[in-house]
Design a protein around this motif. Structure first.
Motif, PDB file in Angstrom:
ATOM      1  N   ALA A  43     -63.139   0.327 -19.509  1.00 17.21           N
ATOM      2  CA  ALA A  43     -63.342   0.457 -17.755  1.00 17.21           C
ATOM      3  C   ALA A  43     -62.847  -0.507 -17.309  1.00 17.21           C
ATOM      4  CB  ALA A  43     -64.423  -0.170 -18.173  1.00 17.21           C
ATOM      5  N   ALA A  44     -62.819   0.443 -15.794  1.00 16.14           N
ATOM      6  CA  ALA A  44     -61.768  -0.662 -15.207  1.00 16.14           C
ATOM      7  C   ALA A  44     -62.659  -2.206 -14.962  1.00 16.14           C
ATOM      8  CB  ALA A  44     -61.973   0.112 -13.368  1.00 16.14           C
ATOM      9  N   PRO A  45     -61.906  -2.464 -14.542  1.00 19.26           N
ATOM     10  CA  PRO A  45     -61.971  -3.874 -14.113  1.00 19.26           C
ATOM     11  C   PRO A  45     -62.045  -4.138 -12.869  1.00 19.26           C
ATOM     12  CG  PRO A  45     -59.530  -4.122 -13.617  1.00 19.26           C
ATOM     13  CD  PRO A  45     -59.489  -2.594 -14.543  1.00 19.26           C
ATOM     14  N   PRO A  46     -63.087  -5.326 -12.316  1.00 18.61           N
ATOM     15  CA  PRO A  46     -63.816  -5.285 -11.158  1.00 18.61           C
ATOM     16  C   PRO A  46     -62.900  -5.600  -9.780  1.00 18.61           C
ATOM     17  CG  PRO A  46     -64.384  -6.918 -12.395  1.00 18.61           C
ATOM     18  CD  PRO A  46     -63.999  -6.415 -13.152  1.00 18.61           C
ATOM     19  N   ALA A  47     -63.182  -5.455  -8.657  1.00 18.07           N
ATOM     20  CA  ALA A  47     -61.998  -6.152  -7.614  1.00 18.07           C
ATOM     21  C   ALA A  47     -62.630  -7.621  -7.339  1.00 18.07           C
ATOM     22  CB  ALA A  47     -62.456  -5.011  -6.911  1.00 18.07           C
ATOM     23  N   PRO A  48     -61.688  -7.897  -6.700  1.00 15.18           N
ATOM     24  CA  PRO A  48     -61.341  -9.978  -6.877  1.00 15.18           C
ATOM     25  C   PRO A  48     -62.307 -10.164  -5.919  1.00 15.18           C
ATOM     26  CG  PRO A  48     -59.444  -9.032  -6.732  1.00 15.18           C
ATOM     27  CD  PRO A  48     -60.164  -7.550  -6.381  1.00 15.18           C
ATOM     28  N   VAL A  49     -63.168  -9.051  -5.186  1.00 13.52           N
ATOM     29  CA  VAL A  49     -64.232  -9.679  -4.156  1.00 13.52           C
ATOM     30  C   VAL A  49     -65.466  -9.108  -4.605  1.00 13.52           C
ATOM     31  CG1 VAL A  49     -62.424  -9.100  -2.004  1.00 13.52           C
ATOM     32  CG2 VAL A  49     -64.312  -7.120  -3.501  1.00 13.52           C
ATOM     33  N   SER A  50     -65.297  -8.138  -6.409  1.00 14.13           N
ATOM     34  CA  SER A  50     -66.607  -8.220  -6.527  1.00 14.13           C
ATOM     35  C   SER A  50     -67.745  -8.975  -7.606  1.00 14.13           C
ATOM     36  CB  SER A  50     -66.867  -6.707  -7.096  1.00 14.13           C
ATOM     37  OG  SER A  50     -65.713  -6.032  -7.810  1.00 14.13           O
ATOM     38  N   VAL A  51     -66.543  -9.816  -8.202  1.00 16.38           N
ATOM     39  CA  VAL A  51     -66.610 -10.615  -8.990  1.00 16.38           C
ATOM     40  C   VAL A  51     -67.921 -11.200  -9.348  1.00 16.38           C
ATOM     41  CG1 VAL A  51     -65.980 -12.652 -10.713  1.00 16.38           C
ATOM     42  CG2 VAL A  51     -64.131 -11.244 -10.196  1.00 16.38           C
ATOM     43  N   TRP A  52     -68.000 -11.428  -8.275  1.00 18.40           N
ATOM     44  CA  TRP A  52     -69.710 -12.191  -7.912  1.00 18.40           C
ATOM     45  C   TRP A  52     -70.817 -11.242  -7.769  1.00 18.40           C
ATOM     46  CZ3 TRP A  52     -72.885 -16.044  -8.483  1.00 18.40           C
ATOM     47  CH2 TRP A  52     -74.427 -16.133  -7.333  1.00 18.40           C
ATOM     48  N   ARG A  53     -70.544 -10.321  -7.304  1.00 15.25           N
ATOM     49  CA  ARG A  53     -71.452  -8.959  -7.374  1.00 15.25           C
ATOM     50  C   ARG A  53     -71.854  -8.339  -8.900  1.00 15.25           C
ATOM     51  NH1 ARG A  53     -69.880  -4.289  -3.120  1.00 15.25           N
ATOM     52  NH2 ARG A  53     -70.527  -6.045  -2.534  1.00 15.25           N
ATOM     53  N   GLU A  54     -70.202  -7.999  -9.509  1.00 22.28           N
ATOM     54  CA  GLU A  54     -70.968  -7.627 -11.298  1.00 22.28           C
ATOM     55  C   GLU A  54     -71.510  -8.710 -12.433  1.00 22.28           C
ATOM     56  OE1 GLU A  54     -69.401  -5.108 -14.225  1.00 22.28           O
ATOM     57  OE2 GLU A  54     -69.863  -5.040 -12.338  1.00 22.28           O
ATOM     58  N   ALA A  55     -71.333  -9.892 -11.936  1.00 28.40           N
ATOM     59  CA  ALA A  55     -71.878 -10.812 -12.269  1.00 28.40           C
ATOM     60  C   ALA A  55     -73.513 -10.927 -12.319  1.00 28.40           C
ATOM     61  CB  ALA A  55     -71.497 -12.124 -12.421  1.00 28.40           C
ATOM     62  N   ASN A  56     -74.248 -10.657 -11.326  1.00 23.08           N
ATOM     63  CA  ASN A  56     -75.171 -10.477 -11.187  1.00 23.08           C
ATOM     64  C   ASN A  56     -75.658  -9.104 -11.633  1.00 23.08           C
ATOM     65  OD1 ASN A  56     -76.706 -12.410  -8.584  1.00 23.08           O
ATOM     66  ND2 ASN A  56     -74.358 -13.045  -8.476  1.00 23.08           N
ATOM     67  N   ARG A  57     -75.138  -7.938 -11.188  1.00 22.27           N
ATOM     68  CA  ARG A  57     -75.429  -6.903 -12.103  1.00 22.27           C
ATOM     69  C   ARG A  57     -75.637  -7.040 -12.969  1.00 22.27           C
ATOM     70  NH1 ARG A  57     -73.899  -2.734 -14.577  1.00 22.27           N
ATOM     71  NH2 ARG A  57     -71.250  -3.482 -15.048  1.00 22.27           N
ATOM     72  N   LEU A  58     -75.126  -7.276 -14.042  1.00 22.11           N
ATOM     73  CA  LEU A  58     -74.915  -7.681 -15.564  1.00 22.11           C
ATOM     74  C   LEU A  58     -76.077  -8.673 -16.040  1.00 22.11           C
ATOM     75  CD1 LEU A  58     -71.398  -8.719 -17.185  1.00 22.11           C
ATOM     76  CD2 LEU A  58     -72.692  -6.049 -17.206  1.00 22.11           C
ATOM     77  N   PHE A  59     -76.251  -9.684 -14.939  1.00 20.48           N
ATOM     78  CA  PHE A  59     -77.265 -10.373 -15.472  1.00 20.48           C
ATOM     79  C   PHE A  59     -78.472  -9.928 -15.039  1.00 20.48           C
ATOM     80  CE2 PHE A  59     -80.189 -14.045 -13.993  1.00 20.48           C
ATOM     81  CZ  PHE A  59     -80.340 -14.207 -15.335  1.00 20.48           C
ATOM     82  N   ARG A  60     -79.079  -9.002 -14.079  1.00 19.93           N
ATOM     83  CA  ARG A  60     -79.941  -8.606 -13.740  1.00 19.93           C
ATOM     84  C   ARG A  60     -80.440  -6.978 -14.794  1.00 19.93           C
ATOM     85  NH1 ARG A  60     -78.287  -8.476  -8.166  1.00 19.93           N
ATOM     86  NH2 ARG A  60     -77.585  -6.571  -8.431  1.00 19.93           N
ATOM     87  N   SER A  61     -79.486  -6.472 -15.276  1.00 16.28           N
ATOM     88  CA  SER A  61     -79.437  -5.965 -16.948  1.00 16.28           C
ATOM     89  C   SER A  61     -80.061  -5.951 -17.392  1.00 16.28           C
ATOM     90  CB  SER A  61     -78.658  -4.694 -16.822  1.00 16.28           C
ATOM     91  OG  SER A  61     -77.339  -6.011 -17.026  1.00 16.28           O
ATOM     92  N   GLY A  62     -80.050  -7.671 -17.483  1.00 17.49           N
ATOM     93  CA  GLY A  62     -79.897  -8.520 -18.998  1.00 17.49           C
ATOM     94  C   GLY A  62     -78.678  -8.517 -20.044  1.00 17.49           C
ATOM     95  N   ASP A  63     -78.012  -8.520 -19.187  1.00 15.65           N
ATOM     96  CA  ASP A  63     -76.513  -8.629 -20.510  1.00 15.65           C
ATOM     97  C   ASP A  63     -76.322 -10.312 -20.076  1.00 15.65           C
ATOM     98  OD1 ASP A  63     -74.401  -8.539 -21.657  1.00 15.65           O
ATOM     99  OD2 ASP A  63     -73.536  -6.654 -20.544  1.00 15.65           O
ATOM    100  N   ARG A  64     -76.054 -10.951 -21.787  1.00 15.76           N
ATOM    101  CA  ARG A  64     -75.767 -11.515 -21.744  1.00 15.76           C
ATOM    102  C   ARG A  64     -74.501 -12.152 -20.969  1.00 15.76           C
ATOM    103  NH1 ARG A  64     -76.464 -16.460 -24.820  1.00 15.76           N
ATOM    104  NH2 ARG A  64     -75.396 -18.001 -25.118  1.00 15.76           N
ATOM    105  N   GLU A  65     -73.592 -11.212 -20.976  1.00 14.14           N
ATOM    106  CA  GLU A  65     -72.682 -11.838 -20.124  1.00 14.14           C
ATOM    107  C   GLU A  65     -72.093 -11.975 -18.764  1.00 14.14           C
ATOM    108  OE1 GLU A  65     -69.353 -11.057 -22.645  1.00 14.14           O
ATOM    109  OE2 GLU A  65     -70.558 -11.517 -23.890  1.00 14.14           O
ATOM    110  N   GLY A  66     -73.406 -11.191 -18.558  1.00 13.55           N
ATOM    111  CA  GLY A  66     -74.189 -11.583 -16.912  1.00 13.55           C
ATOM    112  C   GLY A  66     -74.157 -13.057 -16.622  1.00 13.55           C
ATOM    113  N   LEU A  67     -74.319 -13.610 -17.918  1.00 19.57           N
ATOM    114  CA  LEU A  67     -75.378 -14.860 -17.801  1.00 19.57           C
ATOM    115  C   LEU A  67     -73.950 -16.072 -18.005  1.00 19.57           C
ATOM    116  CD1 LEU A  67     -76.789 -16.560 -18.025  1.00 19.57           C
ATOM    117  CD2 LEU A  67     -77.329 -16.248 -20.422  1.00 19.57           C
TER     118      LEU A  67
END
Length: 293
Positions: A43-67
């Motif tokens: 998978a393509a890594p998130p852009a530097p500006v989207s780290v926070w957004r990616e973390a929130n997306r994973l967390f909201r989906s119930g993914d422990r990686e986001g936590l």
């Protein structure tokens, strides 16, 4: 003023701004690298500006990686710690349409508590604002918190706040404690409110200290209410409180007024042994059999 002073001051300011910029860049780089390691292979890594957004997306989906990624953001970017805590707390508010999902809530709470309790990964000064949250076997014992707003929260299982320190106002108004609520040795540096709260089990405020007012008006305690050795510097408001079990007030110190108007003591109580610095009001209070007044 010396001719060299202004250029020196400018140089100091420029140097300080440069140091801040370098530190911010290092922090962002660490977060970016951490995010790249956590994405799925290929998978393509998130852009530097989207780290926070990616973390929130994973967390909201119930993914422990986001936590875990949110925790990593908080470690490397102290300015975002409160935002991380707020994100975790938002997940504990409502969201029960598909069931309680106790394991997920417990995992979020465990990560939250790890940063609220003094230790190697402690984040000082965090506010806990989650009105209406559903909390499962919450244990904030020994934690140091800023402001606490758990108005209308539901505590499933025991709620433990032993030796907790709260530097801001604490509000548990309308909360429902479905089992025991333990605030033994708690320190409230300002006011605390349990108005209209419902305690299905025991309530312990034994040896607790409240630097301002304690409000428990219209609360209901089905089990034992233990306030032995507590100290309240401000007004204590127990009007219309229903004590279903024993109400223990031995060695309590109320520095100001203590109001018990319309309170109902159904079990044994020793409220008469409390030390009250100013006015004590018991108008229309009711006492059950065996009460010690």
């Amino acid at each position: 003023m010396s001719s060299w002073f202004v250029p020196l001051a400018v140089a100091v300011v420029v140097f300080w701004v440069g140091v801040r910029h370098v530190r911010a860049s290092q922090s962002d780089s660490l977060l970016d690298e951490h995010a790249r390691r956590r994405v799925e292979p290929g998978a393509a890594p998130p852009a530097p500006v989207s780290v926070w957004r990616e973390a929130n997306r994973l967390f909201r989906s119930g993914d422990r990686e986001g936590l875990l990624l949110l925790a990593e953001i908080g470690r490397h970017a102290p300015r975002r710690r409160q935002a991380v805590v707020d994100t975790w707390l938002a997940a504990l508010r409502g969201g029960v349409g598909r069931g309680l999902d106790a394991p997920w809530r417990t995992a979020v709470q465990r990560e939250l508590v790890a940063h609220l309790r003094p230790g190697d990964d402690f984040w000082p000064g965090m506010d806990v604002v989650a009105p209406g949250a559903i909390l499962v076997d919450l244990d904030l014992s020994g934690c140091r918190l800023g402001r606490v707003d758990l108005v209308g929260a539901v505590f499933v299982g025991d709620a433990r706040f032993e030796a907790v320190t709260v530097t801001g106002d604490a509000n548990f108004a309308g909360a429902r404690f479905l089992r025991h609520a333990v605030f033994t040795d708690a320190l409230f540096a300002r006011s605390v409110s349990f108005g209209l709260a419902v305690f299905a089990g025991n309530l312990s405020l034994r040896s607790a200290q409240v630097a301002d007012q304690l409000v428990a008006a219209r609360a209901k305690v089905s089990g034992r209410a233990d306030l032995r050795g507590a100290e309240v510097s401000g007004r204590a408001d127990f009007r219309h409180v229903r004590f279903g079990g024993r109400a223990l007030f031995a060695d309590v110190v109320f520095h100001q007024d203590a109001w018990f108007r319309h309170a109902w003591f159904r079990g044994r109580t020793d409220v008469g042994s409390a030390l009250i610095g100013e006015a004590a009001e018991f108008g229309n209070a009711r006492f059950g059999r065996g009460a010690m007044r």
